[in-house]
Design an enzyme around this catalytic site. Structure first.
Site, PDB file in Angstrom:
ATOM      1  N   LYS A 115       0.870  -1.173   0.000  1.00  0.00           N
ATOM      2  CA  LYS A 115       0.000   0.000   0.000  1.00  0.00           C
ATOM      3  C   LYS A 115       0.907   1.223   0.000  1.00  0.00           C
ATOM      4  CE  LYS A 115      -4.148   1.806   2.188  1.00  0.00           C
ATOM      5  NZ  LYS A 115      -3.824   3.196   2.162  1.00  0.00           N
ATOM      6  N   CYS A 423      16.324  33.734  15.433  1.00  0.00           N
ATOM      7  CA  CYS A 423      17.279  34.705  15.952  1.00  0.00           C
ATOM      8  C   CYS A 423      17.367  35.825  14.918  1.00  0.00           C
ATOM      9  CB  CYS A 423      18.642  34.039  16.149  1.00  0.00           C
ATOM     10  SG  CYS A 423      19.942  35.259  16.384  1.00  0.00           S
TER      11      CYS A 423
HETATM   12  S1  IVH Z   1      -6.415  -0.598  -4.832  1.00  0.00           S
HETATM   13  C1  IVH Z   1     -11.166   0.278  -5.376  1.00  0.00           C
HETATM   14  N1  IVH Z   1      -3.885  -0.857  -4.366  1.00  0.00           N
HETATM   15  O1  IVH Z   1      -5.051   3.436  -0.930  1.00  0.00           O
HETATM   16  C2  IVH Z   1      -9.958   0.631  -4.614  1.00  0.00           C
HETATM   17  N2  IVH Z   1      -4.950   1.108  -3.575  1.00  0.00           N
HETATM   18  O2  IVH Z   1      -7.614   3.649   0.865  1.00  0.00           O
HETATM   19  C3  IVH Z   1      -8.720   0.329  -5.371  1.00  0.00           C
HETATM   20  N3  IVH Z   1      -3.409   2.664  -2.444  1.00  0.00           N
HETATM   21  O3  IVH Z   1      -7.451   4.981  -2.989  1.00  0.00           O
HETATM   22  C4  IVH Z   1      -7.537   0.664  -4.615  1.00  0.00           C
HETATM   23  N4  IVH Z   1      -1.600   1.474  -2.683  1.00  0.00           N
HETATM   24  O4  IVH Z   1      -4.967   5.694  -3.157  1.00  0.00           O
HETATM   25  C5  IVH Z   1      -4.962  -0.078  -4.195  1.00  0.00           C
HETATM   26  N5  IVH Z   1      -1.638  -1.258  -4.057  1.00  0.00           N
HETATM   27  C6  IVH Z   1      -2.692  -0.466  -3.901  1.00  0.00           C
HETATM   28  C7  IVH Z   1      -2.618   0.781  -3.253  1.00  0.00           C
HETATM   29  C8  IVH Z   1      -3.774   1.538  -3.098  1.00  0.00           C
HETATM   30  C9  IVH Z   1      -2.103   2.601  -2.215  1.00  0.00           C
HETATM   31  C10 IVH Z   1      -4.247   3.790  -2.022  1.00  0.00           C
HETATM   32  C11 IVH Z   1      -5.157   4.311  -3.071  1.00  0.00           C
HETATM   33  C12 IVH Z   1      -6.521   4.036  -2.568  1.00  0.00           C
HETATM   34  C13 IVH Z   1      -6.306   4.049  -1.089  1.00  0.00           C
HETATM   35  C14 IVH Z   1      -7.380   3.248  -0.408  1.00  0.00           C
END
Ligand code: IVH
Length: 680
Positions: A115, A423
């Protein structure tokens, strides 16, 4: 080169550069060096300058930015941008697994990804070209940040292979750790508060109005989702890897499994390994692989049921506070820093952590000999999150923010409406002087590299250089034979610096050469608080020379793009100080560049013989617009008469001018029409 040849060459170079970008980003297999790439890019830039009529809409030269967006347009998303449900424990993840098992009848697979902790972006590609880049916004509609997104090299402007005619790629714009550190160092040098973390820095950068500045930030993009009608592959894993065929970098970390235990293994592995990445990750995303099963599971109003995020726990330790240092930076900002009993945390040993400013320090209410809780999540900077009150000694005294500068004893000043304390003795406080001198000679300022690495320290210790004008009074006799042992604070190693014949000659040569550094860089080099490279350039272009700038009023200063109240007041404060004026006179007498050398290169003669009046606001400054008119052979005039050929009308053109133009039958031309006319 004739027009036909130029057109061909531009097309070829554009294609070639896209291909190298593809090899570098998508295949991770560059076939030429960075140097050779830069040379090709320079060649294309030069040709495009000479033959602007042949610039292709997806030219890779757009990556350097240059567009100024006054306000981002809000546009609807093709598909809503949902967010993910979060879980924080393995038990919750098992519940998710059980829920899926109860809802899906057949076998299923999970895909695990990292993530990424950044800013969500939706990229629309039409016929292989990047059409639009939109932020998440409220999920239904977001901001159109296309001009800024185009500066990010990981985002292809043109696709390769058998890409679908219209589709969307979702990703996360991130700021890698090395770029984040560089950016914050630069900000601290300018007296600006550093970004708290790479995510904030990425979000702030993406919303900048000046895309050229975005280009300098070093943003990157990670892709995680491909959507559209009639796309290839029936599952997420295969489709996301298909990106590679189209010239988009697929995820580096991705695993497919049918088993929740493998999901746990992936989580355990990356919980430790995340500290070795060059970007922040705050968890793992687990997705059902098959699109058919995804559809079967559907979504709630906010989250899909087919995916979930597992958030890593931030690691926290408690460690004794040894002392608090107060550090004074170049612009005088005082930063409290806690010295800690060294402790292992998130893959590194933490010895020091910033307490940022008086407000944060007071909120933590730190007492002598306290034990502090230090936390490190997926991010790079350890954070003091609280005090372990169970360990507090009964008679421990609260540690107060200092009232006077630890270096020069001047009373500190709190900046109104800002967190910083500084400062004000900027001309005589030793670290401020030394850092100002270091800034003056630095690469982006006067670029006197023969004076780097401890030499300033030696000159300052011998009272030879106490302000930037003193550099220009140095002579061979004053320098030759100076010697000092310098201790590197980081490595605790000692080294002797001595000025022998060659070193002395090099220093003097470097100083002499700096007299040719253009005015805009000198303006940056003299270190006016909040005046960075870009602002210095804009001030130089607007006021042309130091005399006009130094006597500019507040109202005149805020006419300049990017100059607001804070910068204008800082400039006025700088020129109100007699000592600064004296330094400037000495720099002038030493023959430094105190005025701009206009770029009078004639680019074309399309406007030759035409008298033009400009009115209203444009996407670039009025001065830049006037310069464009002259570069294409036109003549600027301030009042409308029957001799005026046309009025270049920007936003909010004055009603009086409009009336007069109508009366005299002078045509109005929009910025867009004008730029097309000059082939810009
Ligand atoms: S999948 C339908 N994969 O996390 C949702 N999201 O809270 C599809 N994000 O909006 C999202 N890494 O901005 C997905 N490997 C990943 C991700 C990811 C970061 C973010 C993204 C998303 C948020 C969800």
């Amino acid at each position: 080169m004739n027009e036909e040849e130029a057109k061909k060459e531009i097309q070829q170079l554009t294609q070639e550069l896209h291909l190298h970008n593809y090899n570098y980003y998508a295949l991770d297999n560059p076939t030429i060096s960075d140097y050779a790439f830069d040379k090709l890019m320079e060649k294309l830039i030069a040709l495009e300058k000479e033959f602007p009529q042949f610039i292709l809409p997806d030219s890779p030269t757009q990556r350097v930015g240059g567009y100024v967006t006054k306000q981002f347009k809000t546009v609807p998303h093709v598909y809503p941008m949902l967010s993910l449900g979060n879980t924080y424990s393995e038990a919750e993840l098992l519940e998710f697994d059980n829920r899926i098992k109860s809802l899906v009848d057949e076998e299923f697979e999970y895909v695990c990804e990292l993530k990424y902790d950044g800013v969500a972006i939706s990229l629309i590609y039409e016929n292989g070209y990047l059409l639009r880049a939109v932020t998440r916004g409220d999920g239904e509609k977001g901001d159109d940040v296309t001009a800024n997104a185009k500066t990010i090299r990981a985002i292809p402007l043109r696709l390769f292979g058998d890409f679908p005619p219209f589709f969307e790629i979702r990703g996360e714009i991130i700021l890698p750790h090395d770029q984040f550190e560089r950016l914050n160092e630069e900000r601290e040098e300018l007296g600006e508060s550093p970004f708290a973390n790479p995510r904030n820095a990425a979000a702030g950068s993406l919303k900048l109005q000046d895309s050229a500045e975005v280009a300098r930030r070093g943003l990157d993009c990670k892709f995680y989702y491909v959507l559209g009608e009639n796309l290839p592959e029936n599952n997420h894993f295969d489709r996301i890897l298909k990106l590679k065929d189209w010239g988009v970098k697929p995820p580096e970390v991705i695993v497919k499994t049918a088993n929740i235990d493998d999901v746990f293994d992936f989580i355990h592995f990356w919980d430790k390994e995340r500290y070795n990445l060059n970007y922040d990750t705050d968890g793992v995303v687990i997705k059902i692989n098959s699109f058919e099963q995804q559809q079967q599971l559907g979504s709630t109003a906010k989250n899909p049921r087919w995916a979930i995020a597992y958030k890593f726990k931030a690691e926290t330790v408690s460690t004794p506070l040894l002392s608090v240092d107060f550090q004074v930076g170049r612009t005088g900002i005082v930063t409290p820093v806690a010295n800690l009993e060294p402790v292992q945390l998130g893959g590194t040993i933490v010895k020091r952590a910033s307490l940022h400013n008086v407000e944060i320090m007071n909120a933590l209410d730190i007492h002598e000999n306290d034990s502090l809780f230090v936390e490190k999540g997926g991010e790079i900077i350890p954070k003091i999150v609280g005090v372990d009150l169970t360990q507090r000694k009964e008679d421990a005294k609260k540690i107060e923010f200092i009232t006077h500068c630890p270096e020069c004893s001047t009373e500190l000043v709190k900046i109104e409406n800002e967190a910083g304390t500084f400062c004000p003795n900027e001309l005589h406080c030793p670290p401020q002087i030394k850092e100002k001198l270091e800034h003056f000679i630095s690469r982006k300022a006067m670029n006197i590299d023969s004076l780097g690495e401890g030499k300033i320290e030696l000159l300052y210790a011998n009272k030879l250089v106490e302000n930037v004008a003193d550099f220009y009074d140095l002579t061979y006799e004053k320098l030759f034979g100076l010697e000092k042992i310098i201790t590197n604070q980081k490595t605790q190693t000692e080294r002797v610096i001595s000025f022998r014949e060659k070193t002395t000659e090099n220093i003097l040569k470097g100083i002499e050469n700096s007299k040719n550094v253009p005015f805009e860089r000198l303006l940056f080099a003299i270190g006016i608080r909040y005046v960075g490279e870009t602002t210095a350039k804009k001030l130089a272009q607007h006021f042309k020379n130091i005399d006009i700038l130094s006597s500019a009023s507040y109202d005149e200063l805020i006419q300049v793009e990017d100059v607001g109240e804070r910068i204008a007041n800082s400039i006025i404060r700088y020129f109100n100080q007699a000592e600064n004026l004296e330094i400037l006179i000495r720099l002038k007498n030493a023959n430094l560049q105190m005025e701009i050398i206009e770029d009078e290169t004639i680019k074309s003669t399309v406007l030759s013989g035409k008298t033009i009046v400009i009115s209203g606001k444009f996407s670039i400054s009025r001065d830049e617009m006037k310069a464009k008119i002259e570069q294409h052979g036109g003549k600027n005039s301030s009042s409308i008469s029957k001799n005026t050929d046309f009025i270049l009308a920007g936003e909010n053109m004055g009603p009086e001018k409009r009336k007069k133009a109508e009366k005299l039958g002078v045509p109005l031309i929009s910025e867009e029409e004008f730029l097309t006319m000059i082939g810009d």
